[in-house]
Design a protein around this motif. Structure first.
Motif, PDB file in Angstrom:
ATOM      1  N   ASN A  12       0.874  -1.187   0.000  1.00  0.00           N
ATOM      2  CA  ASN A  12       0.000   0.000   0.000  1.00  0.00           C
ATOM      3  C   ASN A  12       0.905   1.229   0.000  1.00  0.00           C
ATOM      4  O   ASN A  12       1.762   1.388   0.877  1.00  0.00           O
ATOM      5  CB  ASN A  12      -0.910  -0.004   1.225  1.00  0.00           C
ATOM      6  N   ARG A  13       0.727   2.120  -0.994  1.00  0.00           N
ATOM      7  CA  ARG A  13       1.634   3.255  -1.144  1.00  0.00           C
ATOM      8  C   ARG A  13       1.393   4.362  -0.125  1.00  0.00           C
ATOM      9  O   ARG A  13       2.262   5.206   0.111  1.00  0.00           O
ATOM     10  CB  ARG A  13       1.531   3.828  -2.558  1.00  0.00           C
ATOM     11  N   GLY A  14       0.221   4.427   0.507  1.00  0.00           N
ATOM     12  CA  GLY A  14      -0.073   5.459   1.500  1.00  0.00           C
ATOM     13  C   GLY A  14      -0.144   6.858   0.878  1.00  0.00           C
ATOM     14  O   GLY A  14      -0.237   7.021  -0.346  1.00  0.00           O
ATOM     15  N   SER A  15       0.017   7.891   1.727  1.00  0.00           N
ATOM     16  CA  SER A  15      -0.030   9.287   1.262  1.00  0.00           C
ATOM     17  C   SER A  15       0.707  10.189   2.248  1.00  0.00           C
ATOM     18  O   SER A  15       0.896   9.834   3.430  1.00  0.00           O
ATOM     19  CB  SER A  15      -1.480   9.754   1.091  1.00  0.00           C
ATOM     20  N   GLY A  16       1.107  11.379   1.773  1.00  0.00           N
ATOM     21  CA  GLY A  16       1.752  12.350   2.641  1.00  0.00           C
ATOM     22  C   GLY A  16       3.208  12.060   2.918  1.00  0.00           C
ATOM     23  O   GLY A  16       3.809  12.698   3.799  1.00  0.00           O
ATOM     24  N   TYR A  17       3.823  11.070   2.207  1.00  0.00           N
ATOM     25  CA  TYR A  17       5.214  10.733   2.477  1.00  0.00           C
ATOM     26  C   TYR A  17       6.149  11.632   1.696  1.00  0.00           C
ATOM     27  O   TYR A  17       5.783  12.192   0.636  1.00  0.00           O
ATOM     28  CB  TYR A  17       5.478   9.268   2.120  1.00  0.00           C
ATOM     29  N   GLU A  18       7.357  11.730   2.236  1.00  0.00           N
ATOM     30  CA  GLU A  18       8.410  12.505   1.593  1.00  0.00           C
ATOM     31  C   GLU A  18       9.620  11.612   1.362  1.00  0.00           C
ATOM     32  O   GLU A  18       9.817  10.612   2.057  1.00  0.00           O
ATOM     33  CB  GLU A  18       8.810  13.697   2.474  1.00  0.00           C
ATOM     34  N   VAL A  19      10.391  12.011   0.355  1.00  0.00           N
ATOM     35  CA  VAL A  19      11.626  11.275   0.095  1.00  0.00           C
ATOM     36  C   VAL A  19      12.513  11.321   1.329  1.00  0.00           C
ATOM     37  O   VAL A  19      12.669  12.371   1.948  1.00  0.00           O
ATOM     38  CB  VAL A  19      12.360  11.859  -1.135  1.00  0.00           C
ATOM     39  N   GLY A  20      13.060  10.164   1.702  1.00  0.00           N
ATOM     40  CA  GLY A  20      13.912  10.072   2.877  1.00  0.00           C
ATOM     41  C   GLY A  20      13.190   9.494   4.080  1.00  0.00           C
ATOM     42  O   GLY A  20      13.845   9.142   5.085  1.00  0.00           O
ATOM     43  N   ASP A  21      11.856   9.379   4.033  1.00  0.00           N
ATOM     44  CA  ASP A  21      11.144   8.711   5.144  1.00  0.00           C
ATOM     45  C   ASP A  21      11.603   7.255   5.235  1.00  0.00           C
ATOM     46  O   ASP A  21      11.930   6.617   4.222  1.00  0.00           O
ATOM     47  CB  ASP A  21       9.638   8.784   4.933  1.00  0.00           C
ATOM     48  N   ARG A  22      11.550   6.722   6.478  1.00  0.00           N
ATOM     49  CA  ARG A  22      12.058   5.359   6.685  1.00  0.00           C
ATOM     50  C   ARG A  22      11.009   4.456   7.344  1.00  0.00           C
ATOM     51  O   ARG A  22      10.146   4.918   8.084  1.00  0.00           O
ATOM     52  CB  ARG A  22      13.312   5.381   7.557  1.00  0.00           C
ATOM     53  N   PHE A  23      11.235   3.137   7.071  1.00  0.00           N
ATOM     54  CA  PHE A  23      10.521   2.056   7.774  1.00  0.00           C
ATOM     55  C   PHE A  23      11.610   1.159   8.351  1.00  0.00           C
ATOM     56  O   PHE A  23      12.461   0.638   7.622  1.00  0.00           O
ATOM     57  CB  PHE A  23       9.629   1.276   6.802  1.00  0.00           C
ATOM     58  N   ASN A  24      11.613   0.998   9.653  1.00  0.00           N
ATOM     59  CA  ASN A  24      12.706   0.310  10.346  1.00  0.00           C
ATOM     60  C   ASN A  24      12.347  -1.141  10.695  1.00  0.00           C
ATOM     61  O   ASN A  24      11.236  -1.427  11.162  1.00  0.00           O
ATOM     62  CB  ASN A  24      13.083   1.069  11.624  1.00  0.00           C
ATOM     63  N   PHE A  25      13.329  -2.058  10.468  1.00  0.00           N
ATOM     64  CA  PHE A  25      13.216  -3.435  10.944  1.00  0.00           C
ATOM     65  C   PHE A  25      13.698  -3.501  12.383  1.00  0.00           C
ATOM     66  O   PHE A  25      14.469  -2.626  12.833  1.00  0.00           O
ATOM     67  CB  PHE A  25      14.068  -4.377  10.074  1.00  0.00           C
ATOM     68  N   SER A  26      13.274  -4.504  13.071  1.00  0.00           N
ATOM     69  CA  SER A  26      13.747  -4.693  14.442  1.00  0.00           C
ATOM     70  C   SER A  26      15.228  -5.036  14.425  1.00  0.00           C
ATOM     71  O   SER A  26      15.788  -5.447  13.413  1.00  0.00           O
ATOM     72  CB  SER A  26      12.942  -5.792  15.136  1.00  0.00           C
ATOM     73  N   ASP A  27      15.872  -4.871  15.604  1.00  0.00           N
ATOM     74  CA  ASP A  27      17.314  -5.089  15.697  1.00  0.00           C
ATOM     75  C   ASP A  27      17.663  -6.565  15.540  1.00  0.00           C
ATOM     76  O   ASP A  27      16.902  -7.475  15.932  1.00  0.00           O
ATOM     77  CB  ASP A  27      17.831  -4.595  17.043  1.00  0.00           C
ATOM     78  N   ASP A  28      18.845  -6.812  14.977  1.00  0.00           N
ATOM     79  CA  ASP A  28      19.395  -8.167  14.940  1.00  0.00           C
ATOM     80  C   ASP A  28      20.034  -8.457  16.290  1.00  0.00           C
ATOM     81  O   ASP A  28      20.041  -7.574  17.187  1.00  0.00           O
ATOM     82  CB  ASP A  28      20.368  -8.320  13.770  1.00  0.00           C
ATOM     83  N   PRO A  29      20.622  -9.644  16.504  1.00  0.00           N
ATOM     84  CA  PRO A  29      21.237  -9.933  17.814  1.00  0.00           C
ATOM     85  C   PRO A  29      22.336  -8.967  18.213  1.00  0.00           C
ATOM     86  O   PRO A  29      22.674  -8.855  19.403  1.00  0.00           O
ATOM     87  CB  PRO A  29      21.768 -11.356  17.614  1.00  0.00           C
ATOM     88  N   ASP A  30      22.905  -8.294  17.219  1.00  0.00           N
ATOM     89  CA  ASP A  30      23.964  -7.317  17.537  1.00  0.00           C
ATOM     90  C   ASP A  30      23.402  -5.902  17.674  1.00  0.00           C
ATOM     91  O   ASP A  30      24.174  -4.922  17.683  1.00  0.00           O
ATOM     92  CB  ASP A  30      25.039  -7.335  16.431  1.00  0.00           C
ATOM     93  N   GLU A  31      22.086  -5.775  17.758  1.00  0.00           N
ATOM     94  CA  GLU A  31      21.390  -4.511  17.923  1.00  0.00           C
ATOM     95  C   GLU A  31      21.609  -3.573  16.734  1.00  0.00           C
ATOM     96  O   GLU A  31      21.659  -2.339  16.871  1.00  0.00           O
ATOM     97  CB  GLU A  31      21.800  -3.812  19.230  1.00  0.00           C
ATOM     98  N   VAL A  32      21.759  -4.196  15.581  1.00  0.00           N
ATOM     99  CA  VAL A  32      21.836  -3.441  14.338  1.00  0.00           C
ATOM    100  C   VAL A  32      20.578  -3.747  13.551  1.00  0.00           C
ATOM    101  O   VAL A  32      20.135  -4.891  13.489  1.00  0.00           O
ATOM    102  CB  VAL A  32      23.092  -3.821  13.529  1.00  0.00           C
ATOM    103  N   ALA A  33      19.986  -2.698  12.937  1.00  0.00           N
ATOM    104  CA  ALA A  33      18.719  -2.892  12.247  1.00  0.00           C
ATOM    105  C   ALA A  33      18.823  -2.449  10.795  1.00  0.00           C
ATOM    106  O   ALA A  33      19.451  -1.427  10.477  1.00  0.00           O
ATOM    107  CB  ALA A  33      17.612  -2.120  12.941  1.00  0.00           C
ATOM    108  N   ALA A  34      18.219  -3.214   9.917  1.00  0.00           N
ATOM    109  CA  ALA A  34      18.058  -2.826   8.518  1.00  0.00           C
ATOM    110  C   ALA A  34      16.839  -1.923   8.402  1.00  0.00           C
ATOM    111  O   ALA A  34      15.995  -1.872   9.305  1.00  0.00           O
ATOM    112  CB  ALA A  34      17.897  -4.069   7.650  1.00  0.00           C
ATOM    113  N   TYR A  35      16.712  -1.183   7.270  1.00  0.00           N
ATOM    114  CA  TYR A  35      15.546  -0.308   7.112  1.00  0.00           C
ATOM    115  C   TYR A  35      15.220  -0.164   5.631  1.00  0.00           C
ATOM    116  O   TYR A  35      16.049  -0.465   4.755  1.00  0.00           O
ATOM    117  CB  TYR A  35      15.790   1.046   7.757  1.00  0.00           C
ATOM    118  N   ILE A  36      13.973   0.325   5.375  1.00  0.00           N
ATOM    119  CA  ILE A  36      13.516   0.643   4.026  1.00  0.00           C
ATOM    120  C   ILE A  36      13.394   2.160   3.944  1.00  0.00           C
ATOM    121  O   ILE A  36      12.768   2.793   4.815  1.00  0.00           O
ATOM    122  CB  ILE A  36      12.174  -0.032   3.721  1.00  0.00           C
TER     123      ILE A  36
END
Length: 625
Positions: free
Chosen positions: A337-361
């Motif tokens: 779902n593309r949503g609305s009101g977003y701007e370039v650079g907005d993020r969606f964060n994944f939860s942390d891995d065991p080393d407390e590092v997280a990937a993101y979109i």
């Protein structure tokens, strides 16, 4: 009192009564005379009819005087007709012609005569005690003759039905192979023996024309008792009293002796899979058995039984362990779902891995309404072994956007139990849940582990060269994979009968002639199976079919990789038979003659000859279908 009216004209007097009685008697007498006249006329008509029949015969040709000469064919007082004929005195001859039957008896010269016969066919029957009866047809005279009288003669032989009168007795013994496991045949009890004298052969032997059309020649003939039969008894004996006669050659008339086909039960050895068994089945003996399934005579008196593999291969097991990987390697994700009101650079964060590092979109492009039109995944050095959660960054300006995300874990496969008793690396089956075009589907495949393992002393060990315990690192799944170790097949070895035999000394050996002491297994040869699952040399037994059919042979085996690769004879034994079923014609010494007769056998016996032995061997027959 009464009143009566009378007239003198109606008065019935005593004289009138007498006159009426006389009139009745006269009428009865006249009727009796009329019946007598009618009877006389009937008799006269019959006599006239018979006379007219005789006249008609006379107009067809001359009167025939017919004589029948009867020869006692089985006379024991002469060796051949050329030395003097023995006539049948006292034989009864009956001639039927034109519905009239006449009978005469032969004189001392064997002749019966008939006068006042007519041209045409006649049927003649000749019979005498202890002899066959013959009925034949012949032609009496030729209508083209101008003479008023013709003489016709027929010579016909009779054949004796008792030895005393000159018949021949044929007897003997009939055998059949009812038990092929011994050296001697058995009596063919129940078989039927048939002797036949043909009419043509009998008459031709006496120079009597048969089937001719000239006067006095026999056109057709039928003898009684020219076919005789007997049934073989429990002692194998049969006896036939056969009509016979002194033919022109003095040797008797041809006799066709046949031993007819019969059915009986037979015991013999037969292949049953990898063994030999003694069976009893219905078998047909005789000419009808020519096209049937015959007994196999190349059956040895023993067979090899190789023991089944002992022990068991068990315990080997594999386990899986999830490994950490970047999301971009094995995961599937797309904008739902593309949503609305977003701007370039907005993020969606994944939860942390065991080393407390997280990937993101990160949002890379939006339209005029702020709907996301492009984005990208940033691993950010994060590695996951289980599916992380995804949430919108709190600083994102829009709302309503969502992503489909399918995570696949990479699993290492490791040996959890090396097992015991293995002779080969088993097959492994893996069941997984995979992603295909954004959909999870179940899958299964064979996992090749032979290149990463080795077999040592029945145990399966890691040979991957990896410092860790894993042997495979390429299994990916959206859920924990299921691994199944397929048990190794354990199979008993077999060797077919055509791979071993008996030598000329009765010793067990390999090869058709039993001349080899060893045998190399080659599964490419038909019927040979080296087996599977042998860890040690199996027990090998050489079994004899019955008593006194060989003993003492022993064999040992070499085993490699669970298979038998070679057999060695350590003791050849003795007394073995190469052909358990005895199908050779036996040498019977209990009778003077042992001959195999068939439907073409035509012995010629002198009359009154007694007990010539005609013995018959039915052979092995054919299995009844």
């Amino acid at each position: 009192s009464g009143l009566a009216l009378t007239s003198c004209e109606d008065e019935f007097t005593e004289a009138d009564a007498i006159a009426a009685q006389d009139s009745t008697l006269t009428a009865l007498k006249r009727l009796e005379n009329d019946n007598a006249v009618a009877l006389d006329e009937l008799n006269h008509e019959q006599e006239m009819a018979f006379a007219m029949y005789q006249d008609s015969l006379e107009r067809l040709g001359p009167i025939v005087n017919y004589s029948v000469m009867v020869i006692a064919g089985g006379s024991v007082n002469t060796n051949a007709r050329t030395e003097g004929e023995m006539f049948a005195e006292g034989a009864t001859v009956t001639v039927v012609q034109g519905g009239v039957s006449r009978e005469a008896t032969t004189n001392v010269g064997g002749v019966a005569t008939f006068g006042d016969l007519r041209i045409g066919e006649a049927v003649i029957t000749v019979q005498a005690p202890d002899h066959t009866t013959v009925t034949y047809t012949t032609s009496l005279g030729d209508p083209s003759f101008d003479t008023q009288q013709d003489n016709v003669e027929t010579t016909v032989p009779l054949f004796p039905t008792t030895v005393a009168a000159g018949a021949s007795e044929v007897s003997g013994v009939a055998w059949a192979e009812l038990n092929l496991l011994n050296d001697m045949p058995e009596f063919a009890e129940g078989a039927i023996v048939r002797a036949t004298v043909s009419v043509a052969g009998a008459l031709n032997a006496y120079g009597v024309n048969f089937g001719g059309s000239s006067k006095g020649e026999i056109r057709t003939a039928s003898y009684s008792d020219l076919v005789v039969t007997d049934t073989v008894d429990a002692q194998g004996r049969y006896s036939l009293i056969i009509p016979n006669g002194n033919a022109d050659n003095g040797n008797g008339i041809p006799i066709d002796v046949e031993f007819l086909p019969f059915e009986a039960q037979q015991t013999y050895a037969a292949f049953e899979g990898d063994t030999v068994a003694i069976v009893t089945r219905d078998v047909i003996f005789g000419s009808d058995a020519s096209d049937g399934e015959h007994i196999d005579n190349d059956i040895p008196s023993m067979f090899i039984e190789i023991g089944a593999p002992t022990g068991s291969a068990s315990g080997f097991a594999l386990t899986t362990e999830p490994q950490r990987t970047s999301l971009s390697f094995y995961s599937f994700y797309e904008l739902d779902n593309r949503g609305s009101g977003y701007e370039v650079g907005d993020r969606f964060n994944f939860s942390d891995d065991p080393d407390e590092v997280a990937a993101y979109i990160e949002v890379d492009d939006v339209n005029d309404d702020g709907a996301i039109t492009d984005w990208f995944l940033v691993n950010n050095g994060a590695e996951y072994s289980t599916a992380p959660s995804l949430s919108q960054d709190g600083d994102a300006s829009g709302s309503g956007a969502s992503f489909i995300f399918l995570f696949r874990t990479v699993y290492d496969v490791m040996i959890s139990n090396e097992g015991t008793g293995y002779w080969d690396i088993p097959e492994v089956r893996v069941s997984t849940t995979e992603e295909e075009n954004g959909i999870l589907v179940e899958d299964a495949f064979d996992l090749e582990i032979s290149f990463d393992t080795e077999l040592l002393a029945g145990k399966i060990k890691d040979d991957s060269g990896d410092e860790t315990d894993n042997i495979i690192t390429t299994v990916t799944s959206s859920s924990t994979p299921q691994i199944t170790v397929i048990p190794l097949e354990r199979r008993q070895a077999t060797i077919p009968f055509d791979q071993f035999g008996v030598n000329e000394d009765g010793e067990f050996g390999f090869g058709n002639d039993g001349s080899d002491i060893d045998f190399d297994f080659d599964d490419d040869d038909e019927g040979i199976d080296a087996g599977a699952g042998y860890l040690t040399s199996p027990t090998i037994i050489i079994k004899s079919i019955g008593e006194n059919m060989g003993s003492g042979a022993t064999i040992t085996a070499n085993v490699e990789d669970g298979e038998i690769v070679e057999l060695f004879i350590t003791n050849p034994g003795s007394g073995y038979l190469s052909d358990l079923n005895d199908t050779e014609e036996p040498d019977v010494e209990t009778v003077d003659q042992f001959s195999q007769l068939d439907g073409d056998s035509e012995p010629t016996l002198k009359p009154a000859s007694s007990n010539p032995n005609y013995n018959f061997y039915y052979d092995t027959g054919a299995i009844k279908q």
